[in-house]
Enzyme design. Structure first.
Site, mmCIF file in Angstrom:
data_model
loop_
_atom_site.group_PDB
_atom_site.id
_atom_site.type_symbol
_atom_site.label_atom_id
_atom_site.label_comp_id
_atom_site.label_asym_id
_atom_site.label_seq_id
_atom_site.Cartn_x
_atom_site.Cartn_y
_atom_site.Cartn_z
ATOM 1 N N SER A 64 0.853 -1.275 -0.129
ATOM 2 C CA SER A 64 -0.078 -0.033 0.078
ATOM 3 C C SER A 64 0.786 1.368 0.030
ATOM 4 O O SER A 64 0.656 2.063 -0.873
ATOM 5 C CB SER A 64 -1.072 0.129 1.122
ATOM 6 O OG SER A 64 -0.201 -0.170 2.125
ATOM 7 N N ASP A 90 7.000 2.785 6.589
ATOM 8 C CA ASP A 90 6.815 2.177 5.075
ATOM 9 C C ASP A 90 7.304 3.383 4.145
ATOM 10 O O ASP A 90 8.020 3.025 3.193
ATOM 11 C CB ASP A 90 5.512 1.509 4.974
ATOM 12 C CG ASP A 90 5.174 0.584 5.956
ATOM 13 O OD1 ASP A 90 6.324 0.001 6.699
ATOM 14 O OD2 ASP A 90 4.113 0.137 6.159
#
Ligand code: GLA
Length: 382
Positions: free
Chosen positions: A128, A172
């Site tokens: 994502s 991330d």
């Protein structure tokens, strides 16, 4: 991959792409569930990622086709910010546009975009964030937004937190935007200072095993962990990620058993991450492996984010000679990471069938190489 994209793009849109982009997945080597407490983590970007080809349109619309979601066909990403219940991957793209609009950026270049991916979805390898950062890169370049890497990181995090509704930390997005081939990033998630740590990926090899377990619980359990770590603010006047074990111990009597276990994981994981950084720099990969094993135990017993499938793969990897093995990412399924000496990587043939017989999921195994963070791959290739 660019050649494959070009063929697909021409087939879908009947025109040749002008630009190509890449956004990698990340493997967190150590420092799990520490990035929303101002702690340390040690992610590295890999050669599994999402590729995009882009051509210009005459109007101001953005159309996207993903080879991973063929059934959805070409989707027009309207300029409204409505969250699509069933259109999973499109939500991240809508999120990017919506957050850019909220921050006053004008997105009015019409684009046709084709996506192809080698990065498994919902696997703890950050597909994502890879998609979010990819779209920030594309729009930044095509619409000349002049966003810096640090803006892309902060805005991508907002997509995840405010638009998607997961209270995730910054690891991330940061590692995908700042990644460098064969270098882990030691990131201080409180100060956002970082250091590149070269990893010897010739002598040692990263083996990834995707459990393929459906991760229905991941978002809700993740948000619960986030809330319990937030409670640390009531006990310490600094982020939990900056608290040493001694200070934590001094408050033990004030904490219930569950909170104690949660805090203990974060505090011990931070210490392990700093020790791991030193171990890698000292070329002591055995110690690094041992710290990975300890991290897994702590995630399993104290933070309670592992599962039978991950525990089994960790055990089996160590039996087969891994110098270290642990779950990576948010947990509740996803991917197990093991480090081997390159000269002694075993065969995993039996493991695949044993895993299937035991859990009824297919086991996907990847030998990962290092790769740079998100980047423009260049213009027209033909
Ligand atoms: C997910 C989140 C990250 C991080 C990890 C766990 O990947 O997106 O911010 O919290 O889980 O370390």
């Amino acid at each position: 991959m660019e050649r494959k994209l070009e063929i697909k793009h021409k087939q879908i849109y009947k025109e040749t792409p002008n630009d190509y982009y890449y956004s990698p997945g990340r493997v967190n080597l150590l420092g799990e569930h520490t990035d929303y407490s101002g702690g340390y983590c040690l992610p590295i970007t890999i050669n599994l990622g999402i590729y995009a080809s882009v051509s210009l349109r005459e109007d101001k619309d953005i159309y996207v086709y993903s080879d991973d979601f063929k059934d959805m066909g070409i989707v027009k990403v309207n300029k409204t910010s409505i969250y699509h219940k069933n259109k999973s991957y499109i939500n991240y793209i809508k999120g990017v546009i919506s957050i850019l609009n909220q921050h006053g950026y004008q997105i009015d270049t019409g684009l046709n975009i084709t996506l192809m991916s080698t990065l498994p979805k919902s696997s703890g390898l950050s597909s994502s964030a890879a998609l979010e950062v990819l779209f920030f890169k594309i729009l930044n370049h095509q619409d000349k937004l002049k966003l810096k890497k640090t803006d892309i990181v902060q805005l991508s995090k907002k997509v995840e937190n405010d638009y998607i509704g997961v209270s995730s930390g910054i690891m991330d997005q940061f590692s995908i935007a700042y990644g460098k081939k064969d270098k882990a990033i030691l990131l201080d998630t409180d100060l956002l200072t970082y250091e590149y740590i070269p990893i010897d990926l010739k002598k040692y090899t990263i083996v990834l095993m995707n459990t393929n377990k459906a991760r229905n619980l991941v978002d809700s359990e993740y948000n619960k962990r986030f809330k319990s770590i937030e409670k640390a603010k009531d006990f310490f006047n600094q982020p939990l990620g900056k608290i040493g074990y001694k200070t934590l111990l001094s408050k033990k009597d004030l904490l219930d058993d569950l909170l104690w276990k949660r805090f203990k994981h974060v505090v011990s994981e931070n210490e392990r991450t700093l020790r791991a950084k030193k171990a890698i720099q000292d070329n002591n990969y055995q110690l690094f492996g041992q710290l990975m094993n300890e991290s897994h135990q702590s995630l399993k017993d104290d933070f309670n984010v592992s599962c039978d499938e991950l525990d089994y793969l960790v055990e089996e990897s160590i039996k087969r000679g891994a110098i270290g093995a642990r779950m990576t990412g948010a947990g509740f399924g996803g991917t197990m990471l093991a480090i081997y000496q390159t000269k002694s990587i075993p065969s995993f043939k039996n493991l695949e069938s044993e895993y299937f017989n035991k859990f009824n999921f297919k086991l996907d195994i990847y030998i990962a190489a290092g790769e740079d963070g998100a980047k423009h791959l260049g213009g027209n290739k033909s």
